[in-house]
Design a protein around this motif. Structure first.
Motif, PDB file in Angstrom:
ATOM      1  N   CYS A 282      24.734   7.302  54.055  1.00 41.61           N
ATOM      2  CA  CYS A 282      24.417   6.819  52.765  1.00 41.61           C
ATOM      3  C   CYS A 282      22.842   6.825  52.617  1.00 41.61           C
ATOM      4  O   CYS A 282      22.149   6.653  51.651  1.00 41.61           O
ATOM      5  N   VAL A 286      24.492   9.705  49.939  1.00 49.81           N
ATOM      6  CA  VAL A 286      25.880   9.701  49.571  1.00 49.81           C
ATOM      7  C   VAL A 286      26.267   8.449  49.126  1.00 49.81           C
ATOM      8  O   VAL A 286      26.347   7.472  49.649  1.00 49.81           O
ATOM      9  N   ILE A 287      26.906   8.653  47.832  1.00 56.40           N
ATOM     10  CA  ILE A 287      27.688   7.417  47.431  1.00 56.40           C
ATOM     11  C   ILE A 287      29.150   7.744  47.302  1.00 56.40           C
ATOM     12  O   ILE A 287      29.726   8.644  46.674  1.00 56.40           O
ATOM     13  N   LEU A 290      31.663   8.245  44.523  1.00 50.98           N
ATOM     14  CA  LEU A 290      31.468   9.405  43.575  1.00 50.98           C
ATOM     15  C   LEU A 290      31.910  10.789  43.986  1.00 50.98           C
ATOM     16  O   LEU A 290      31.703  11.833  43.380  1.00 50.98           O
ATOM     17  N   LEU A 291      32.345  10.563  45.445  1.00 46.20           N
ATOM     18  CA  LEU A 291      32.916  11.870  45.961  1.00 46.20           C
ATOM     19  C   LEU A 291      34.111  12.441  45.280  1.00 46.20           C
ATOM     20  O   LEU A 291      34.943  11.456  44.578  1.00 46.20           O
ATOM     21  N   GLU A 292      34.437  13.685  45.262  1.00 49.23           N
ATOM     22  CA  GLU A 292      35.682  14.097  44.861  1.00 49.23           C
ATOM     23  C   GLU A 292      36.672  13.861  45.701  1.00 49.23           C
ATOM     24  O   GLU A 292      37.906  13.887  44.984  1.00 49.23           O
ATOM     25  N   CYS A 318      29.587   0.380  50.793  1.00 54.88           N
ATOM     26  CA  CYS A 318      29.512   1.761  50.085  1.00 54.88           C
ATOM     27  C   CYS A 318      30.773   2.402  50.425  1.00 54.88           C
ATOM     28  O   CYS A 318      31.492   3.025  49.581  1.00 54.88           O
ATOM     29  N   TYR A 349      18.332  14.483  48.564  1.00 54.00           N
ATOM     30  CA  TYR A 349      19.614  13.097  48.384  1.00 54.00           C
ATOM     31  C   TYR A 349      20.897  13.704  47.818  1.00 54.00           C
ATOM     32  O   TYR A 349      20.716  14.736  47.014  1.00 54.00           O
ATOM     33  N   TRP A 350      21.852  13.260  48.387  1.00 58.14           N
ATOM     34  CA  TRP A 350      23.213  14.163  48.114  1.00 58.14           C
ATOM     35  C   TRP A 350      23.447  13.505  46.543  1.00 58.14           C
ATOM     36  O   TRP A 350      23.752  14.384  45.599  1.00 58.14           O
ATOM     37  N   HIS A 351      23.594  12.169  46.334  1.00 65.87           N
ATOM     38  CA  HIS A 351      23.617  11.735  45.055  1.00 65.87           C
ATOM     39  C   HIS A 351      22.191  11.261  44.812  1.00 65.87           C
ATOM     40  O   HIS A 351      21.573  11.776  43.700  1.00 65.87           O
ATOM     41  N   GLU A 352      22.112  10.143  45.192  1.00 68.63           N
ATOM     42  CA  GLU A 352      20.772   9.211  44.825  1.00 68.63           C
ATOM     43  C   GLU A 352      20.507   8.102  46.091  1.00 68.63           C
ATOM     44  O   GLU A 352      21.674   7.803  46.503  1.00 68.63           O
ATOM     45  N   HIS A 354      20.217   4.612  47.588  1.00 73.81           N
ATOM     46  CA  HIS A 354      20.848   3.357  47.321  1.00 73.81           C
ATOM     47  C   HIS A 354      20.788   2.231  48.218  1.00 73.81           C
ATOM     48  O   HIS A 354      21.301   1.046  47.823  1.00 73.81           O
TER      49      HIS A 354
END
Length: 465
Positions: A282, A286-287, A290-292, A318, A349-352, A354
């Motif tokens: 995190c 990583v969120i 939102l992962l696949e 999360c 950052y992987w996503h953003e 948080h």
């Protein structure tokens, strides 16, 4: 009394219980301890060939013949020494302590920790399909390892590398494999038969890479450093423990590798995981929602952490967004369960990012836990972030029926969320209850001690044994 029975009868009695429990009878008295006096055997081999495949076959055959002659648990101490030296003055190159139960649940325990060896790093390849082309049915009958169900290996060293590989290839119907305290082991590759159901690896402090292929594997239990895990062909895996109490070890933490591994095990039903791994992911942005991939089959989750602070609390929240069908959640807070894990700095950052959000935003972004019915927290000390985690779960879990907290002294309380306006009335009916409150909230948590609560302190919280 039972201690007065003949040794043959006592050995027959202990042969009906698992070997781990049977050995504990040695503490009862000197008569019981004498049952586990090992049979001493000296096997002479050329020192230059002690690690060869031929030597491994010779050791395996000698051990098999000796163990096959006993129908009850038999400790065997095997000294491997150089044939070029006098037996009395020879230096023991390796000493194996072996115990076997030759009953329905056949077990074999090998302990390599007693020998005099030069410690060095080594790799281990265990392949059940690598059967020696010269091995015939007569040889298999002499060794009789094909019927073993459980193999427990402790403190394997480099001198035993080939022997262990040879032995494993003979265990055709092995169902359980355990490796413990193999400090020199760096890389292990296992290709198991269809019979293997359980794999346990504990406290192998230098391991870097673990590769395992087992088509019918049900449980994977691991305790130690974060390694490069590769699970191949494990479609039936349902139970996993990742107790990463020793941190990242020699490996550089890689977000993509960690997520790739979690993707491979997304269909498990029971997961125990170290909280610092979730927090590091995190922190890297990583969120999980939102992962696949999602953990759509996960029913039971246990999170191990040294402290429940804001970062750990929000990281767990999360991760819960990726567990839509979770039914049971356990949080174990134990400052002694692992060393402090300073989080690395992530340039991208992987996503953003948080984890900097305030609690109101975290609570708003949390998904509904429509199936969560049980939440238990061990190591409860009434700290604010622990209370906020309970607040989050009580708000998002629609069917939550049981909330239990346990103190470090092992006292347990059931938890209820009571509005402040009803608090005095509730306490009149429950005068022994405790109250834990959050600032600026119109409710409190009321803790009622459970009747079967054990008030005596207990040390440690075992996740594997």
């Amino acid at each position: 009394m039972i201690s007065g029975l003949p040794s043959e009868i006592k050995l027959l009695i202990v042969s009906f219980v698992p070997l781990k429990e049977a050995v504990r009878t040695s503490i009862l008295s000197t008569k019981w301890r004498s049952l586990w006096a090992p049979l001493q055997v000296i096997l002479q081999l050329d020192s230059a060939q002690v690690t060869s495949h031929e030597a491994s076959e010779k050791i395996k055959e000698a051990m098999g013949v000796l163990l096959r002659s006993h129908d009850t648990p038999q400790p065997l101490k095997l000294h491997i020494s150089s044939s070029k030296m006098d037996i009395e003055s020879s230096e023991v190159m390796d000493e194996v302590f072996i115990m076997v139960v030759k009953r329905v649940d056949k077990e074999l325990h090998l302990d390599f920790s007693k020998g005099k060896q030069t410690m060095r790093d080594f790799n281990l390849v265990l392949d059940s399909s690598c059967l020696n082309s010269g091995e015939n049915i007569h040889s298999m009958q002499r060794t009789d390892f094909s019927s073993l169900k459980s193999l427990h290996l402790r403190s394997i060293a480099h001198l035993a590398e080939n022997f262990v590989s040879t032995l494993f290839s003979s265990c055709r119907f092995l169902e359980s494999l355990t490796l413990e305290k193999c400090s020199g082991l760096q890389d292990i590759r296992i290709k198991a038969s269809d019979c293997l159901r359980s794999f346990v690896m504990v406290d192998c402090t230098n391991v870097i890479s673990i590769s395992l292929s087992a088509s019918n594997l049900k449980s994977f239990w691991y305790r130690g450093v974060l390694s490069n895990f590769q699970l191949k062909n494990t479609p039936h895996l349902v139970d996993m423990i990742l107790n990463l109490k020793d941190g990242s070890g020699q490996n550089e933490f890689d977000v993509e590798d960690a997520l790739s591994f979690l993707d491979c095990v997304k269909d498990i039903e029971i997961l125990t995981i170290s909280g610092w791994l979730l927090e590091w992911l995190c922190t890297a942005g990583v969120i999980f929602g939102l992962l696949e991939f999602q953990f759509n089959k996960l029913k039971e989750l246990c999170c191990i952490c040294t402290v429940m602070d804001r970062g750990m609390r929000d990281s767990l929240a999360c991760f819960l967004n990726a567990t839509p069908f979770l039914e049971k959640l356990f949080v174990n807070i134990d400052e002694n369960c692992s060393s402090p894990m300073p989080c690395p700095y992530f340039q991208q950052y992987w996503h953003e990012p948080h984890l900097c959000m305030n609690y109101a935003t975290v609570k708003c972004n949390a998904s509904q836990l429509k199936h969560l019915s049980t939440f238990k927290m061990a190591g409860f000390t009434s700290e604010e972030d622990q209370l906020l985690l309970m607040d989050l779960l009580l708000h998002k879990a629609l069917l939550l029926e049981t909330v239990t907290v346990t103190s470090p002294e092992n006292r347990s309380w059931s938890v209820a969320k009571i509005p402040q306006c009803h608090l005095n009335r509730f306490q009149r009916f429950q005068p022994e209850s405790m109250v834990a409150s959050l600032p600026n909230k119109d409710y409190s948590f009321v803790l009622t001690e459970e009747k079967n609560s054990d008030k005596s302190p207990k040390s440690g919280y075992s996740l594997l044994f």
